[in-house]
Design an enzyme around this catalytic site. Structure first.
Site, PDB file in Angstrom:
ATOM      1  CG  ASN A   3      -1.762   1.280   1.304  1.00  0.00           C
ATOM      2  OD1 ASN A   3      -2.657   1.467   0.484  1.00  0.00           O
ATOM      3  ND2 ASN A   3      -1.483   2.154   2.272  1.00  0.00           N
ATOM      4  CD  GLU A   4      -1.263   5.592   1.055  1.00  0.00           C
ATOM      5  OE1 GLU A   4      -0.532   5.847   2.038  1.00  0.00           O
ATOM      6  OE2 GLU A   4      -2.410   6.047   0.932  1.00  0.00           O
TER       7      GLU A   4
END
Length: 840
Positions: A444-445
Site C-alpha cells: 500500500n502506497e
C-alpha cells in the site's frame, strides 16, 4: 505447491523450539471459550484469558520478571490487552513506544502420551519474545500474523522449583511460569513503516491459547477447490502437512469427512499413510452439483480430518467454500458467472477504550454493522487481521482483500524484505481456506515520497515482482493487488489507483471522468480508498461552498503525492468545513455514479470506523483519522445511512440531522430537508403538516430525489417521514431548534451540566457572542479539564470523548465519572475566558 519449509521455521536459539504458522484449530467463531476446551482440535485447546499481570517498563531479562516486586508494580490484566488502549490518541503526548511485559503461571496437563504443548498467539505487537521460566521459547517480529511456540522441551519436571512473584523468593508454583515481552519501539527494518498513517500498537492484543497435540498432528490443512465453470462440478483436494518434531514413523490412520452447510455428508474416505515430510495431498474428489458461496448465500462446507496414531487421536476441522470468480478485462467482476458490483469499505483493528484489543463481542457488532449497511466487500487495512474477522466475512458473505503490512515502505535491508516474504507466506497459509478472501494484497502506497530509505522505483518493482510470484506459488487460485504505486501498476493482477475526488484533489463531480481515464491504464481496476473526513456532530447549511475555490480539470488522482502536506492549491481536505453534511454529499455523488457504470468492478470507501494515527494532531479530534462512517466507539454518523440507502435490501429511512440540534437561517427562509432511504416513495411532514411525496431516483442528486425545500418555524420544529417499499412502511422523525438570530464574533464560553446517571455526569460547552447568541459556525478548539476526584472519560478518539476537541456547531461535550464526590470541570479556548461547572 505447498512445502513444509513454507510453514515451519526453527528458532536459532534452540533447535527443539519451533515456530509454526498456527495449529489447526478449526474455523468456528466459537472456537474457544475462556479457559475451556475447544470444539475443534479434539477439545485440547484452552484460551489463556485470565490470570495475567502486566508491567510497562524495561527489565534486564526474564529473571527480573519474577524478582521485581520491590521495584515494580505489576497490574492484573485480562487478555486480549493493548498497552496503548488509553494513550493511543492522547492529544498532547504521542502514544507509548517501548516494552510491555506480561506474566502468568500456566497449569500444564497434556493428555497425550509424548504429546506436544504449544503456545498459540493470534497476534501481538509489534515484536514478541516468550520465555518459559528463564528459558527462551522464541521470538516473533510482526504485529499481525499468528504464531506458535512449542514449549514442550522447556517444561520443568515435577520436582523443579518454579519462581513466583513473591518478593523475589521462590516456592513451588501452581503452574509453569510464562513471561511475554511485547515491544512496539520504532524499527526501520520492520513492516509496516512507523511513518504509516495508523498506530502501531503494542501488547498481546489478540487471544493467546494453550494447545495440546499428540506426538504427530496436523500442522496445516488446506482445502483446494477448483470450479472450471459456474454451473459445473467442483474438484476438491485436501492437502495436509504434519507436525512431527520427533520424527515418529508409525503408520497413521486418517479419516476425511466433508459435510455441506446442512450437515449432510458429501464425502467420506479412510487412508493409512506413513508420516510424510512435505505438504501432501491426502484425498481428491468431485462434488457434482456444489452449493456455491456468495454474499447472498454464503454456503460453506466443513472438512473434518481424524488422525489416529499410536499416541492418540487428533481431529482437525476447517470450513471452506466453493465459488467461481472472474475479473473481466477493463470490465466488471463476476462471481459464479454473474456480474457483482463490489460494494466495500475498509477496516482497521481499533476501538475506543481498547485500541487493538477489541473484545470478541465488539468485533461481532462491528462486522454485523458492515453487513447491515449492505456491504459485500471489505479491504482489511493494512495487515493480516483477526481470524474472527475472517470467520464473520465467511459467514456473512463479505468478500475480502487482505494484505501484508508493506505500507509506505521503500525497500529496506534483507531483514525488511524477508519480513515481507514471511508475512505473505503466513497470511496465505493461515487464511487460505476462507472462501471470503478474493484478493491477496501485496502493499500500500509504496511510492510515498518521504519513505525510508528512499523511493527507488527499480528496487520496488523488483521486490513487488518477487512477492507477486510468491503469492501465485502459494495460492494460484487467487489474484493479487496493490493500491497506489503507479510506476508498478502493471505487476499485480488487480490495481487500485488513488482517487480522492472532492477531498484531496479536484471536486466530486469529476469522479466519473477520472475513473474512465484510470480504467484504460490497467487490465483490472478496483477503486480502494475514497471519501472525506467528517467531525461527528458538525453540520452545515451550505456544505459545498468550498467547491468554488477548488481548481478543476486537472484530475482527481493522487499519483505520487503526499496528501497530508500543507499549503499549495486549495482542496477540500484543507479548506472545507469537515462537516457531516459535506461528507454525505460526496458519498451520495460517488454512489450514484458507481451504480450506473456497468463496466465498473467496484470500490471500497475509506474507512468504516474512525481510527487513531500518530499523525494528524491538528484534526478536530487530534490524532484520529475521521473518515469513518461510524465513530471510534461505533456511534453511527449520518453517512452510514447514505450507504445503507444505496446498498441494503431491508426497508430503511433516515432524516438527515439526528445529531444537528440547532439549524439556522433567516425567518421564512426556504431550507432543504434530505431523507436517505431505499424505499420507492417517502412523504415528509413538517410540524404535523405534509409537504409532499417524493419518488426515489438514484440519479437525482442529492438524496436520490428524496429532498424537500420548506421553511421552518422559529424555535422548535418536528420532522417526520413515512416511506414505503412494496408492502413495507418505515418511519423516522427528529426534533430541532431553528435559530434566526445572527451571531457576531465569539466572546464567551459557557459550561453546563447536560445529563447524569448514578456514576457519570456529561457537561456541554457552548460558545456565544457578546449578545448571548449561540455561534453555530464556531470551530474553536477547546480543552476540558477537571479538579477534584472526578475523572474525565477521555482519549476515546471521538467527538464526545476527547479532552481536546474542536467545537461542532459551537458546542462540545464530555463525560466524567464522579467517584462519589464533588469536582469542578473547566473548559478553555485560546483568547477566551475559561468557563467552569461545579459537579456535586
Amino acid at each position: 505447491m505447498f512445502s513444509r519449509r513454507q510453514f515451519l521455521k526453527t528458532s536459532a536459539t534452540a533447535a527443539a523450539v519451533s515456530l509454526l504458522p498456527r495449529p489447526v484449530l478449526g474455523a468456528s467463531i466459537a472456537t474457544l471459550a475462556d479457559n475451556s476446551a475447544s470444539s475443534a482440535g479434539v477439545g485440547h485447546a484452552h484460551r489463556l484469558a485470565a490470570g495475567w499481570e502486566y508491567l510497562q517498563a524495561s527489565l534486564g531479562g526474564p529473571w527480573e520478571v519474577w524478582h521485581s516486586e520491590e521495584v515494580a508494580t505489576w497490574q492484573p490484566v485480562a487478555m486480549p490487552h493493548c498497552f496503548n488502549a488509553y494513550d493511543g490518541c492522547d492529544p498532547e503526548t504521542p502514544f507509548y513506544h517501548g516494552n510491555g511485559w506480561y506474566r502468568m503461571h500456566v497449569p500444564i496437563a497434556n493428555p497425550y502420551p509424548k504429546g506436544r504443548t504449544l503456545l498459540h498467539f493470534e497476534g501481538a505487537g509489534q515484536a514478541t519474545t516468550v520465555y518459559v521460566g528463564e528459558k527462551l521459547a522464541g521470538k516473533h517480529t510482526g504485529g499481525y500474523d499468528e504464531f506458535v511456540f512449542d514449549i514442550t522441551d522447556l517444561l520443568p519436571s515435577q520436582t523443579e522449583v518454579q519462581p513466583t512473584a513473591s518478593k523475589g523468593k521462590t516456592k513451588k508454583a501452581d503452574g509453569v511460569p510464562i513471561a511475554v515481552l511485547c515491544d512496539n519501539s520504532r524499527d526501520l527494518d520492520r513492516m509496516p513503516s512507523d511513518l504509516s498513517d495508523f498506530s502501531l500498537y503494542g501488547g498481546m492484543y489478540r487471544h493467546v491459547n494453550l494447545v495440546y497435540v499428540p506426538a504427530v498432528s496436523l500442522e496445516t490443512v488446506h482445502v483446494r477447490t477448483k470450479l472450471p465453470s459456474p454451473k459445473g462440478s467442483a474438484e476438491v483436494t485436501v492437502i495436509g502437512s504434519l507436525y512431527n518434531p520427533m520424527g515418529a514413523s508409525d503408520p497413521l490412520e486418517i479419516t476425511v469427512e466433508i459435510a455441506n452447510a446442512a450437515g449432510a455428508s458429501v464425502h467420506r474416505s479412510h487412508h493409512t499413510l506413513q508420516p510424510w515430510k512435505e505438504a501432501k495431498e491426502i484425498v481428491s474428489f468431485t462434488i457434482p452439483a456444489p452449493q456455491l458461496w456468495s454474499p447472498a448465500a454464503p454456503h460453506r462446507y466443513e472438512c473434518s480430518i481424524t488422525l489416529k496414531g499410536p499416541n492418540g487421536e487428533y481431529v482437525a476441522q476447517e470450513k471452506f467454500g466453493i465459488r467461481h470468480t472472474e475479473f473481466v478485462d477493463h470490465g466488471p467482476f463476476k462471481l459464479n458467472g454473474e456480474r457483482l458490483l463490489l460494494r466495500g469499505t475498509h477496516r482497521h483493528e481499533d476501538h475506543a477504550g481498547y485500541a487493538a484489543a477489541m473484545p470478541d463481542e465488539l468485533i461481532d457488532q462491528e462486522m454485523q454493522l458492515i453487513k447491515d449497511m449492505g456491504a459485500n466487500f471489505i479491504r482489511l487495512a493494512h495487515y493480516q487481521q483477526s481470524r474472527r474477522v475472517l470467520e464473520h466475512c465467511d459467514r456473512l458473505g463479505i468478500l475480502v482483500w487482505e494484505e501484508i503490512p508493506w505500507c509506505r515502505g521503500g525497500i529496506g535491508n534483507d531483514v525488511f524484505k524477508e519480513m515481507g516474504r514471511r508475512t505473505l507466506r503466513n497470511m496465505v497459509t493461515q487464511h487460505y481456506n476462507h472462501p471470503s478472501i478474493l484478493l491477496w494484497g501485496l502493499g500500500n502506497e509504496n511510492d510515498w515520497p518521504t519513505e525510508y530509505p528512499e523511493i527507488n522505483q527499480k528496487a520496488i518493482r523488483e521486490y513487488l515482482q518477487e512477492l507477486q510470484l510468491l503469492a501465485h506459488d502459494l495460492d494460484p487460485s487467487r489474484m493479487t493487488t496493490i493500491r497506489r504505486c503507479d510506476f508498478a501498476r502493471d505487476i499485480p493482477d488487480v490495481y487500485s489507483p488513488s482517487i480522492w475526488a472532492g477531498w484531496y484533489r479536484g471536486t466530486y463531480p469529476e469522479y466519473q471522468k477520472t475513473l474512465e481515464t484510470e480504467r484504460e491504464r490497467v487490465k483490472h481496476m478496483f477503486h480502494a480508498e475514497w471519501g472525506a473526513d467528517s467531525h461527528a456532530g458538525r453540520h452545515s447549511e451550505n456544505p459545498d461552498r468550498v467547491l468554488s475555490k477548488i481548481a478543476t480539470g486537472k484530475g482527481t488522482d493522487e499519483r505520487g503525492l503526499d496528501y497530508l502536506s500543507t499549503g499549495g492549491q486549495a482542496r477540500v481536505s484543507k479548506d472545507g468545513d469537515w462537516s457531516e453534511t459535506y461528507a454525505c454529499n460526496l458519498f451520495d455523488w460517488h454512489l450514484k455514479v458507481q451504480e450506473t457504470l456497468l463496466w465498473f468492478t467496484g470500490s471500497a470507501q475509506w474507512v468504516f470506523k474512525d481510527f487513531t494515527t500518530p499523525l494528524r494532531v491538528e484534526n478536530p479530534v487530534p490524532r484520529v483519522n475521521q473518515k469513518g462512517l461510524i465513530e471510534r466507539d461505533m456511534t453511527r454518523k449520518e453517512a452510514y445511512f447514505v450507504f445503507q440507502s444505496y446498498w441494503s435490501e431491508a426497508p430503511m429511512v433516515r432524516i438527515y440531522g439526528h445529531s444537528w440540534p440547532v439549524r439556522w437561517g433567516e425567518a421564512g427562509e426556504q431550507k432543504m430537508v434530505k431523507v436517505y432511504s431505499n424505499c420507492e416513495t417517502a412523504e415528509l411532514f413538517v410540524n404535523g403538516k405534509s409537504v409532499g411525496v417524493r419518488h426515489r431516483d438514484s440519479q437525482d442528486f442529492p438524496a436520490a430525489g428524496l429532498r424537500w425545500i420548506t421553511p421552518f418555524a422559529s424555535g422548535k420544529n418536528h420532522l417526520r417521514v413515512v416511506a414505503t417499499k412494496g408492502k413495507a412502511t418505515v418511519t423516522d422523525e427528529i426534533d430541532f431548534l431553528y435559530q434566526v438570530d445572527r451571531w457576531g464574533a465569539p466572546t464567551e464560553l459557557r459550561l453546563t451540566e447536560k445529563r447524569r446517571d448514578a456514576e457519570t455526569v456529561t457537561v456541554e460547552a457552548k460558545l456565544y457572542d457578546a449578545k448571548g447568541v449561540l455561534c453555530l459556525d464556531a470551530r474553536n478548539q477547546v480543552h476540558f479539564s477537571v479538579a477534584g476526584v472526578g475523572k474525565l472519560i477521555d482519549n476515546r478518539g471521538t467527538a464526545r470523548g476527547s479532552r481536546v476537541v474542536q467545537l461542532y456547531n459551537g458546542r462540545a461535550e464530555i463525560t466524567l465519572t464522579r467517584n462519589g464526590a464533588s469536582s469542578v470541570v473547566a473548559v478553555a479556548s485560546a483568547e477566551l475566558p475559561t468557563a467552569f461547572c461545579n459537579i456535586a
